[in-house]
Design a protein around this motif. Structure first.
Motif, PDB file in Angstrom:
ATOM      1  N   GLN A   1     -66.948 -84.505 -34.285  1.00 53.20           N
ATOM      2  CA  GLN A   1     -67.743 -83.559 -33.511  1.00 53.20           C
ATOM      3  C   GLN A   1     -68.971 -83.117 -34.295  1.00 53.20           C
ATOM      4  OE1 GLN A   1     -67.505 -82.338 -30.343  1.00 53.20           O
ATOM      5  NE2 GLN A   1     -66.081 -84.035 -30.183  1.00 53.20           N
ATOM      6  N   LEU A   2     -68.775 -82.859 -35.591  1.00 52.46           N
ATOM      7  CA  LEU A   2     -69.896 -82.437 -36.437  1.00 52.46           C
ATOM      8  C   LEU A   2     -70.967 -83.521 -36.466  1.00 52.46           C
ATOM      9  CD1 LEU A   2     -68.394 -80.844 -39.657  1.00 52.46           C
ATOM     10  CD2 LEU A   2     -68.944 -79.762 -37.495  1.00 52.46           C
ATOM     11  N   GLN A   3     -70.526 -84.773 -36.571  1.00 51.60           N
ATOM     12  CA  GLN A   3     -71.476 -85.881 -36.628  1.00 51.60           C
ATOM     13  C   GLN A   3     -72.283 -85.979 -35.330  1.00 51.60           C
ATOM     14  OE1 GLN A   3     -68.864 -89.178 -37.842  1.00 51.60           O
ATOM     15  NE2 GLN A   3     -69.755 -89.034 -39.871  1.00 51.60           N
ATOM     16  N   GLN A   4     -71.636 -85.649 -34.218  1.00 54.91           N
ATOM     17  CA  GLN A   4     -72.331 -85.680 -32.921  1.00 54.91           C
ATOM     18  C   GLN A   4     -73.428 -84.633 -32.844  1.00 54.91           C
ATOM     19  OE1 GLN A   4     -70.399 -85.770 -29.141  1.00 54.91           O
ATOM     20  NE2 GLN A   4     -68.632 -86.854 -29.932  1.00 54.91           N
ATOM     21  N   LEU A   5     -73.274 -83.554 -33.629  1.00 51.57           N
ATOM     22  CA  LEU A   5     -74.244 -82.471 -33.571  1.00 51.57           C
ATOM     23  C   LEU A   5     -75.453 -82.738 -34.468  1.00 51.57           C
ATOM     24  CD1 LEU A   5     -71.844 -79.413 -33.634  1.00 51.57           C
ATOM     25  CD2 LEU A   5     -72.858 -80.538 -31.670  1.00 51.57           C
ATOM     26  N   GLN A   6     -75.390 -83.815 -35.255  1.00 47.53           N
ATOM     27  CA  GLN A   6     -76.483 -84.145 -36.162  1.00 47.53           C
ATOM     28  C   GLN A   6     -77.479 -85.014 -35.411  1.00 47.53           C
ATOM     29  OE1 GLN A   6     -75.716 -84.422 -40.388  1.00 47.53           O
ATOM     30  NE2 GLN A   6     -76.354 -86.561 -40.322  1.00 47.53           N
ATOM     31  N   ASP A   7     -78.753 -84.594 -35.405  1.00 42.68           N
ATOM     32  CA  ASP A   7     -79.784 -85.399 -34.754  1.00 42.68           C
ATOM     33  C   ASP A   7     -81.114 -85.169 -35.479  1.00 42.68           C
ATOM     34  OD1 ASP A   7     -79.702 -83.085 -31.939  1.00 42.68           O
ATOM     35  OD2 ASP A   7     -80.708 -82.883 -33.878  1.00 42.68           O
ATOM     36  N   GLU A   8     -82.215 -85.626 -34.870  1.00 39.50           N
ATOM     37  CA  GLU A   8     -83.515 -85.520 -35.559  1.00 39.50           C
ATOM     38  C   GLU A   8     -83.890 -84.071 -35.827  1.00 39.50           C
ATOM     39  OE1 GLU A   8     -83.006 -89.039 -33.387  1.00 39.50           O
ATOM     40  OE2 GLU A   8     -83.785 -87.292 -32.316  1.00 39.50           O
ATOM     41  N   SER A   9     -83.519 -83.175 -34.903  1.00 30.54           N
ATOM     42  CA  SER A   9     -83.900 -81.772 -35.107  1.00 30.54           C
ATOM     43  C   SER A   9     -82.941 -81.080 -36.062  1.00 30.54           C
ATOM     44  CB  SER A   9     -83.944 -81.035 -33.773  1.00 30.54           C
ATOM     45  OG  SER A   9     -82.680 -81.097 -33.159  1.00 30.54           O
ATOM     46  N   ASN A  10     -81.810 -81.723 -36.339  1.00 32.14           N
ATOM     47  CA  ASN A  10     -80.797 -81.148 -37.234  1.00 32.14           C
ATOM     48  C   ASN A  10     -80.245 -82.261 -38.133  1.00 32.14           C
ATOM     49  OD1 ASN A  10     -79.448 -78.763 -37.848  1.00 32.14           O
ATOM     50  ND2 ASN A  10     -78.731 -78.481 -35.756  1.00 32.14           N
ATOM     51  N   PRO A  11     -81.107 -82.867 -38.972  1.00 33.78           N
ATOM     52  CA  PRO A  11     -80.720 -84.107 -39.656  1.00 33.78           C
ATOM     53  C   PRO A  11     -79.668 -83.950 -40.754  1.00 33.78           C
ATOM     54  CG  PRO A  11     -82.900 -83.420 -40.378  1.00 33.78           C
ATOM     55  CD  PRO A  11     -82.506 -82.472 -39.312  1.00 33.78           C
ATOM     56  N   ASP A  12     -79.528 -82.724 -41.276  1.00 34.09           N
ATOM     57  CA  ASP A  12     -78.569 -82.523 -42.382  1.00 34.09           C
ATOM     58  C   ASP A  12     -77.409 -81.629 -41.981  1.00 34.09           C
ATOM     59  OD1 ASP A  12     -81.552 -82.253 -44.243  1.00 34.09           O
ATOM     60  OD2 ASP A  12     -80.202 -83.986 -44.251  1.00 34.09           O
ATOM     61  N   PHE A  13     -77.146 -81.578 -40.689  1.00 33.16           N
ATOM     62  CA  PHE A  13     -76.153 -80.625 -40.183  1.00 33.16           C
ATOM     63  C   PHE A  13     -74.797 -80.769 -40.871  1.00 33.16           C
ATOM     64  CE2 PHE A  13     -74.564 -77.515 -37.392  1.00 33.16           C
ATOM     65  CZ  PHE A  13     -73.313 -77.900 -36.960  1.00 33.16           C
ATOM     66  N   VAL A  14     -74.302 -81.994 -40.939  1.00 32.00           N
ATOM     67  CA  VAL A  14     -72.958 -82.204 -41.497  1.00 32.00           C
ATOM     68  C   VAL A  14     -72.904 -81.763 -42.957  1.00 32.00           C
ATOM     69  CG1 VAL A  14     -71.105 -83.849 -41.926  1.00 32.00           C
ATOM     70  CG2 VAL A  14     -72.549 -84.132 -39.929  1.00 32.00           C
ATOM     71  N   ALA A  15     -73.888 -82.194 -43.723  1.00 32.22           N
ATOM     72  CA  ALA A  15     -73.919 -81.844 -45.149  1.00 32.22           C
ATOM     73  C   ALA A  15     -74.014 -80.326 -45.331  1.00 32.22           C
ATOM     74  CB  ALA A  15     -75.095 -82.536 -45.832  1.00 32.22           C
ATOM     75  N   GLU A  16     -74.790 -79.670 -44.470  1.00 30.25           N
ATOM     76  CA  GLU A  16     -74.950 -78.205 -44.570  1.00 30.25           C
ATOM     77  C   GLU A  16     -73.642 -77.491 -44.279  1.00 30.25           C
ATOM     78  OE1 GLU A  16     -79.634 -78.051 -43.150  1.00 30.25           O
ATOM     79  OE2 GLU A  16     -78.103 -77.059 -41.923  1.00 30.25           O
ATOM     80  N   VAL A  17     -72.971 -77.923 -43.222  1.00 28.83           N
ATOM     81  CA  VAL A  17     -71.718 -77.262 -42.849  1.00 28.83           C
ATOM     82  C   VAL A  17     -70.654 -77.474 -43.931  1.00 28.83           C
ATOM     83  CG1 VAL A  17     -69.862 -77.132 -41.160  1.00 28.83           C
ATOM     84  CG2 VAL A  17     -72.174 -77.516 -40.386  1.00 28.83           C
ATOM     85  N   VAL A  18     -70.571 -78.710 -44.415  1.00 29.41           N
ATOM     86  CA  VAL A  18     -69.556 -79.014 -45.435  1.00 29.41           C
ATOM     87  C   VAL A  18     -69.860 -78.255 -46.727  1.00 29.41           C
ATOM     88  CG1 VAL A  18     -68.509 -80.837 -46.832  1.00 29.41           C
ATOM     89  CG2 VAL A  18     -69.003 -81.261 -44.429  1.00 29.41           C
ATOM     90  N   SER A  19     -71.131 -78.147 -47.054  1.00 28.71           N
ATOM     91  CA  SER A  19     -71.534 -77.418 -48.250  1.00 28.71           C
ATOM     92  C   SER A  19     -71.170 -75.932 -48.124  1.00 28.71           C
ATOM     93  CB  SER A  19     -73.045 -77.605 -48.420  1.00 28.71           C
ATOM     94  OG  SER A  19     -73.511 -76.817 -49.446  1.00 28.71           O
ATOM     95  N   LEU A  20     -71.372 -75.392 -46.923  1.00 31.72           N
ATOM     96  CA  LEU A  20     -70.996 -74.001 -46.660  1.00 31.72           C
ATOM     97  C   LEU A  20     -69.481 -73.831 -46.799  1.00 31.72           C
ATOM     98  CD1 LEU A  20     -72.061 -71.242 -45.723  1.00 31.72           C
ATOM     99  CD2 LEU A  20     -71.746 -71.992 -43.371  1.00 31.72           C
ATOM    100  N   PHE A  21     -68.758 -74.831 -46.308  1.00 27.00           N
ATOM    101  CA  PHE A  21     -67.294 -74.831 -46.438  1.00 27.00           C
ATOM    102  C   PHE A  21     -66.873 -74.793 -47.911  1.00 27.00           C
ATOM    103  CE2 PHE A  21     -62.940 -75.677 -45.710  1.00 27.00           C
ATOM    104  CZ  PHE A  21     -62.529 -76.732 -46.516  1.00 27.00           C
ATOM    105  N   PHE A  22     -67.539 -75.584 -48.756  1.00 33.78           N
ATOM    106  CA  PHE A  22     -67.219 -75.590 -50.189  1.00 33.78           C
ATOM    107  C   PHE A  22     -67.415 -74.189 -50.785  1.00 33.78           C
ATOM    108  CE2 PHE A  22     -66.408 -79.791 -49.927  1.00 33.78           C
ATOM    109  CZ  PHE A  22     -67.393 -80.737 -50.233  1.00 33.78           C
TER     110      PHE A  22
END
Lengths: 154, 181
Positions: A29-50
């Motif tokens: 689901q996270l990968q689906q939310l990543q697009d040109e306007s949000n290119p680092d979404f997954v990395a940002e969320v996972v980093s926040l999780f860490f």
């Protein structure tokens, strides 16, 4: 190494994480939310999780080390960790939190301490897996390739 | 060059004409091979931006969960405001917000009380945002509590993109959505 080979490695590695139960569908689901306007979404969320998880684990260690343990406080922290891990699809961490909450409910200090160790272990394993995943992605991008999407038959 | 060539003549001594037709080339396309190979499958009847400009307020104490919920809504075109406490939620909520998503499964945070306060703040129904609980608790007590305090809906976490899309659609159409628990 050729880009195609690294891309294949990434796909295989990601699939193995699902097969072994480290990740569940929520990660897709996270990968689906990543697009040109949000290119680092997954990395940002996972980093926040860490960041969040590290703080919570520290708080939990302190809380369980008190002469009189405040189980409500412990439960609140575990609840947060369960929520975060569930949101990103870190399945094993989430499951470890569920077990932990059961011991909080019955105020079993030994059970809680064992669970804390388990949660920490699962968290560090998950962190390691995510870091490997991102490293592979970075290698692909650095070689001019693009990140393949994983199609899973859930 | 995918063409052909032939000779025409009016007869002996009248000379010959060689005629040929060829394809010189096609209009160059911007080939982005990785995009072609790895384009994700998009269901044909779903548009990516389904709710452009829909103003939504999200209340969630958990930073990661909040970011993911926001990610879903932004991806669907919504204009999202995030808050992390009930006080902030009551302060920020306005009649411009069409939907308010509240995470109610945080122990100690009284999402139910906020719903009651929202009813007091927005006495006129048409001014009041649609209030929806987001919860990880799959029990009837949670659902009944939400209904009792006048929430318009309960949604179970985690939420997928497709689910969020249909939730928004249902809420805007019916103003009510209680997921089967």
């Amino acid at each position: 190494m050729e880009v195609v080979q690294i891309q294949r490695n990434l796909v295989d590695y990601t699939k193995s994480l699902f097969m072994e139960g480290f990740l569940d569908g929520q990660f897709l689901q996270l990968q689906q939310l990543q697009d040109e306007s949000n290119p680092d979404f997954v990395a940002e969320v996972v980093s926040l999780f860490f960041d969040d998880s590290q703080k919570l684990l520290n708080e939990l260690t302190i809380a369980l080390d008190q002469p009189i343990v405040d189980f409500k406080k412990v439960d609140a922290h575990v609840h947060q960790l369960k929520g975060s891990s569930s949101s990103i699809g870190a399945q094993k961490v989430k499951n470890a939190c569920i077990a932990f909450r059961n011991f909080c409910e019955v105020q079993n200090i030994e059970g809680c301490l064992t669970c804390l160790q388990q949660v920490k272990l699962e968290y560090y394993l998950a962190k390691n897996k995510f870091e490997t995943l991102f490293r592979l992605e970075q290698q692909i991008v650095a070689s001019g390739g693009s990140i393949p999407m994983i199609e899973m038959g859930f | 060059m995918e063409g052909h060539i032939w000779i025409e003549s009016e007869g002996l001594g009248k000379g010959s004409t060689a005629i040929f037709m060829v394809k010189i080339g096609s209009i160059p396309e911007r080939l982005n091979e990785s995009k072609l190979v790895f384009m994700p499958k998009v269901p044909p009847n779903h548009g990516p931006t389904a709710f452009p400009g829909l103003k939504v307020l999200v209340m969630d104490e958990n930073g990661v969960s909040r970011k993911v919920t926001k990610g879903h809504l932004v991806h669907l075109g919504c204009d999202v405001t995030m808050v992390s406490s009930s006080e902030e939620c009551l302060r920020v909520a306005s009649n411009e917000h069409k939907i308010v998503f509240m995470d109610v499964c945080t122990p100690g945070m009284d999402g139910y009380e906020i719903a009651i306060c929202m009813h007091e703040k927005f006495t006129k129904r048409h001014e009041r945002p649609i209030i929806v609980a987001l919860t990880g608790n799959t029990d009837k007590v949670t659902k009944e509590s939400c209904m009792r305090v006048g929430m318009n809906g309960v949604i179970l976490k985690p939420v997928s993109l497709d689910k969020m899309r249909s939730v928004l659609s249902d809420l805007l159409e019916h103003r009510v959505l209680f997921e089967a628990i």
